[in-house]
Design a protein around this motif. Structure first.
Motif, PDB file in Angstrom:
ATOM      1  N   PRO A  35       0.751  -1.128  -0.004  1.00 35.26           N
ATOM      2  CA  PRO A  35       0.144  -0.067  -0.001  1.00 35.26           C
ATOM      3  C   PRO A  35       0.770   1.288   0.067  1.00 35.26           C
ATOM      4  N   SER A  36       0.226   2.350  -0.775  1.00 33.08           N
ATOM      5  CA  SER A  36       0.949   3.680  -0.529  1.00 33.08           C
ATOM      6  C   SER A  36       0.773   4.381   0.675  1.00 33.08           C
ATOM      7  N   ILE A  37       1.726   4.993   1.155  1.00 32.26           N
ATOM      8  CA  ILE A  37       1.656   5.800   2.426  1.00 32.26           C
ATOM      9  C   ILE A  37       1.988   7.391   2.122  1.00 32.26           C
ATOM     10  N   LYS A  38       0.918   8.206   2.549  1.00 36.09           N
ATOM     11  CA  LYS A  38       1.289   9.644   2.392  1.00 36.09           C
ATOM     12  C   LYS A  38       1.222  10.289   3.631  1.00 36.09           C
ATOM     13  N   SER A  39       2.050  11.459   3.683  1.00 42.64           N
ATOM     14  CA  SER A  39       2.374  12.075   4.819  1.00 42.64           C
ATOM     15  C   SER A  39       2.345  13.741   4.477  1.00 42.64           C
ATOM     16  N   ALA A  40       2.711  14.462   5.433  1.00 44.44           N
ATOM     17  CA  ALA A  40       2.447  15.972   5.120  1.00 44.44           C
ATOM     18  C   ALA A  40       3.241  16.517   4.039  1.00 44.44           C
ATOM     19  N   ARG A  41       4.243  15.789   3.489  1.00 46.90           N
ATOM     20  CA  ARG A  41       4.964  16.236   2.310  1.00 46.90           C
ATOM     21  C   ARG A  41       5.364  15.044   1.517  1.00 46.90           C
ATOM     22  N   ASP A  42       5.324  13.877   1.846  1.00 40.69           N
ATOM     23  CA  ASP A  42       6.165  12.848   1.065  1.00 40.69           C
ATOM     24  C   ASP A  42       5.153  11.750   0.799  1.00 40.69           C
ATOM     25  N   SER A 292      -1.275  10.436  23.696  1.00 40.47           N
ATOM     26  CA  SER A 292      -2.130   9.389  23.747  1.00 40.47           C
ATOM     27  C   SER A 292      -2.617   9.146  22.471  1.00 40.47           C
ATOM     28  N   LEU A 293      -2.713   7.769  22.205  1.00 39.75           N
ATOM     29  CA  LEU A 293      -3.188   7.368  20.717  1.00 39.75           C
ATOM     30  C   LEU A 293      -4.649   7.242  20.924  1.00 39.75           C
ATOM     31  N   ALA A 294      -5.247   6.884  19.688  1.00 35.87           N
ATOM     32  CA  ALA A 294      -6.712   6.539  19.390  1.00 35.87           C
ATOM     33  C   ALA A 294      -6.943   5.138  20.212  1.00 35.87           C
ATOM     34  N   PRO A 295      -7.925   4.730  20.737  1.00 33.83           N
ATOM     35  CA  PRO A 295      -8.076   3.195  21.054  1.00 33.83           C
ATOM     36  C   PRO A 295      -7.837   2.429  19.880  1.00 33.83           C
ATOM     37  N   VAL A 296      -7.291   1.116  20.257  1.00 31.74           N
ATOM     38  CA  VAL A 296      -6.327   0.289  19.349  1.00 31.74           C
ATOM     39  C   VAL A 296      -7.793  -0.427  18.468  1.00 31.74           C
ATOM     40  N   ARG A 297      -8.878  -0.333  18.825  1.00 35.78           N
ATOM     41  CA  ARG A 297      -9.903  -0.876  18.020  1.00 35.78           C
ATOM     42  C   ARG A 297     -10.163  -0.193  16.937  1.00 35.78           C
ATOM     43  N   PHE A 298      -9.640   1.280  16.843  1.00 41.10           N
ATOM     44  CA  PHE A 298      -9.985   1.929  15.665  1.00 41.10           C
ATOM     45  C   PHE A 298      -8.608   2.057  14.761  1.00 41.10           C
ATOM     46  N   TRP A 299      -7.580   1.475  15.210  1.00 43.99           N
ATOM     47  CA  TRP A 299      -6.467   1.300  14.315  1.00 43.99           C
ATOM     48  C   TRP A 299      -6.681   0.866  12.893  1.00 43.99           C
ATOM     49  N   ASP A 300      -6.316   1.703  11.802  1.00 47.58           N
ATOM     50  CA  ASP A 300      -6.538   1.212  10.527  1.00 47.58           C
ATOM     51  C   ASP A 300      -5.142   1.353   9.751  1.00 47.58           C
ATOM     52  N   PRO A 301      -4.574   0.121   9.212  1.00 51.12           N
ATOM     53  CA  PRO A 301      -3.233   0.412   8.554  1.00 51.12           C
ATOM     54  C   PRO A 301      -3.409   1.373   7.247  1.00 51.12           C
ATOM     55  N   GLY A 302      -4.754   1.628   6.615  1.00 52.61           N
ATOM     56  CA  GLY A 302      -4.949   2.366   5.631  1.00 52.61           C
ATOM     57  C   GLY A 302      -5.130   3.797   5.977  1.00 52.61           C
ATOM     58  N   ARG A 303      -5.217   4.156   7.257  1.00 55.72           N
ATOM     59  CA  ARG A 303      -5.549   5.501   7.691  1.00 55.72           C
ATOM     60  C   ARG A 303      -4.401   5.651   9.039  1.00 55.72           C
ATOM     61  N   PRO A 304      -3.232   5.694   8.912  1.00 60.67           N
ATOM     62  CA  PRO A 304      -2.273   5.820  10.050  1.00 60.67           C
ATOM     63  C   PRO A 304      -2.504   7.071  10.722  1.00 60.67           C
ATOM     64  N   LYS A 311      -4.758  17.189  16.362  1.00 56.40           N
ATOM     65  CA  LYS A 311      -3.780  18.294  16.309  1.00 56.40           C
ATOM     66  C   LYS A 311      -2.275  17.941  15.752  1.00 56.40           C
ATOM     67  N   HIS A 312      -2.129  16.702  15.643  1.00 57.26           N
ATOM     68  CA  HIS A 312      -0.755  16.600  15.331  1.00 57.26           C
ATOM     69  C   HIS A 312      -0.640  16.007  13.713  1.00 57.26           C
ATOM     70  N   ARG A 313      -1.875  15.709  13.230  1.00 56.20           N
ATOM     71  CA  ARG A 313      -2.026  14.931  11.941  1.00 56.20           C
ATOM     72  C   ARG A 313      -1.480  15.857  10.760  1.00 56.20           C
ATOM     73  N   ASP A 314      -1.331  17.031  10.852  1.00 48.48           N
ATOM     74  CA  ASP A 314      -0.933  17.772   9.736  1.00 48.48           C
ATOM     75  C   ASP A 314       0.482  18.015   9.635  1.00 48.48           C
ATOM     76  N   ALA A 315       1.341  17.617  10.603  1.00 50.73           N
ATOM     77  CA  ALA A 315       2.680  17.738  10.601  1.00 50.73           C
ATOM     78  C   ALA A 315       3.457  16.389  10.895  1.00 50.73           C
ATOM     79  N   VAL A 316       2.939  15.403  10.327  1.00 48.49           N
ATOM     80  CA  VAL A 316       3.520  13.854  10.364  1.00 48.49           C
ATOM     81  C   VAL A 316       4.589  13.852   9.169  1.00 48.49           C
ATOM     82  N   SER A 317       5.639  13.324   9.734  1.00 44.99           N
ATOM     83  CA  SER A 317       6.859  12.991   8.656  1.00 44.99           C
ATOM     84  C   SER A 317       6.421  11.481   8.029  1.00 44.99           C
ATOM     85  N   TRP A 318       7.235  11.196   6.943  1.00 46.23           N
ATOM     86  CA  TRP A 318       6.798   9.900   6.510  1.00 46.23           C
ATOM     87  C   TRP A 318       7.466   8.791   7.180  1.00 46.23           C
ATOM     88  N   PRO A 319       8.461   8.675   7.766  1.00 43.97           N
ATOM     89  CA  PRO A 319       8.887   7.536   8.533  1.00 43.97           C
ATOM     90  C   PRO A 319       7.775   7.469   9.962  1.00 43.97           C
TER      91      PRO A 319
END
Length: 348
Positions: A35-42, A292-304, A311-319
């Motif tokens: 799967p492809s993974i996109k971040s703020a810039r990469d 603190s992260l979202a509850p594990v039951r909501f973790w989706d590899p397609g929407r990391p 508040k942190h999602r718009d500044a995520v690096s690709w790693p």
């Protein structure tokens, strides 16, 4: 005369970033890889088959000789490009480890030593086109460094680039919070963005002393924990253990290899907040943030990115995006070594 010649030529060259290149065609051609993974810039891809093997069995690694050397055509632009990079951020020329083969298809994974400058002058040329005054077309098309004639990613075994091995880890406190590193604008990796708890490049010192321990997993863990200790100012006794969670190719950075791990710490989030940054890291690390992260039951590899606070999602690096994707896959794998202990922390 040589200095004057180089200075004149540098004024005639233009290193043009392809800011609008989304690599959508490369992603389409790489669907079979993962799967492809996109971040703020990469943008990049997670390598699904390789990741399954990384979690299933130890993969033997060897150090290949001779060291990586820049091909002649890339050496042509190396002095000019290093001068260009020196104007935009701090650079250094430490010894690094690079990937010389693919994880599947060979009996062992081949690594080789290189200099950081060779990485700068190979992988980091790929997002650029080099133009020379008076020419109607680029003298070097960066895309040609990572793609074959059919527009597909060149394998590591056939690549002419250094392919420095990036490593990172997601470190969790006993309170179940993830440590994020806010990088400074001077950081070459992901300037101004949020990175994993420790991130950087493999170095020769990360190779275990005993050849019996030469697996790609152990070498990656050694490098990731070293970066974690340096950036978060941790002691070895404050790290309980780590496990590899995945591997990908960072297309926006010359399709370089990036490995990620997860780490369990032996300190609370409050103890982490009391720590001060090491002086030597202040040029690269602005802050270390427990979240603190979202509850594990909501973790989706397609929407990391949705695993993180909004508040942190718009500044995520690709790693960081890659590591969260792979972690979301591991948390559903009952054979993953850290699964039970991590769940206890996250849900405790």
């Amino acid at each position: 005369m040589e200095i004057r010649t180089n200075h004149r030529r540098s004024r005639e060259l233009r290193f043009q970033p392809r800011e609008g290149d989304t690599y959508s065609d490369v992603v389409d051609h790489s669907i079979s890889l993962g799967p492809s993974i996109k971040s703020a810039r990469d943008v990049g891809i997670a390598l699904s088959r390789e990741n399954a093997e990384l979690r299933r069995r130890p993969i033997r690694a060897i150090i290949e000789t001779p060291d990586y050397r820049l091909p002649r055509d890339l050496r042509t632009w190396s002095v000019d490009y290093l001068g260009h990079r020196a104007k935009t951020g701090r650079i250094y020329n430490d010894r690094t480890l690079c990937l010389a083969s693919d994880l599947l298809g060979d009996d062992v994974v081949k690594l080789r030593a290189s200099s950081y400058f060779d990485f700068l002058c190979s992988n980091l040329l790929a997002p650029l086109d080099i133009w020379q005054a008076g020419r109607e077309s680029p003298v070097l098309r960066g895309r040609d460094l990572i793609l074959d004639v059919e527009g597909r990613l060149i394998s590591f075994r056939r690549s002419r680039l250094a392919n420095l091995i990036g490593v990172s880890t997601l470190a969790f406190t006993t309170s179940g919070q993830l440590l994020l590193v806010a990088q400074t604008p001077e950081n070459i990796g992901s300037p101004g963005l949020l990175a994993p708890s420790g991130s950087g490049a493999l170095e020769p010192k990360d190779v275990p002393r005993r050849m019996a321990d030469w697996t790609i997993q152990q070498i990656v863990i050694n490098g990731a924990e070293r970066e974690l200790r340096e950036e978060c100012h941790l002691k070895a006794s404050e790290i309980l253990g780590s496990s590899v969670v995945g591997h990908g190719r960072w297309i926006s950075r010359g399709a370089m290899p990036e490995f990620c791990t997860a780490t369990l710490l032996n300190i609370t989030s409050d103890q982490m907040r009391e720590k001060t940054l090491r002086r030597v890291e202040r040029s690269f690390v602005h802050d270390v943030i427990p979240v603190s992260l979202a509850p594990v039951r909501f973790w989706d590899p397609g929407r990391p990115l949705e695993i993180l606070p909004r508040k942190h999602r718009d500044a995520v690096s690709w790693p960081l995006a890659l590591a969260l994707t792979c972690l979301a896959e591991c948390i559903n794998d009952k054979s993953w070594p850290l699964r039970k202990d991590l769940l206890d922390r996250l849900e405790g």
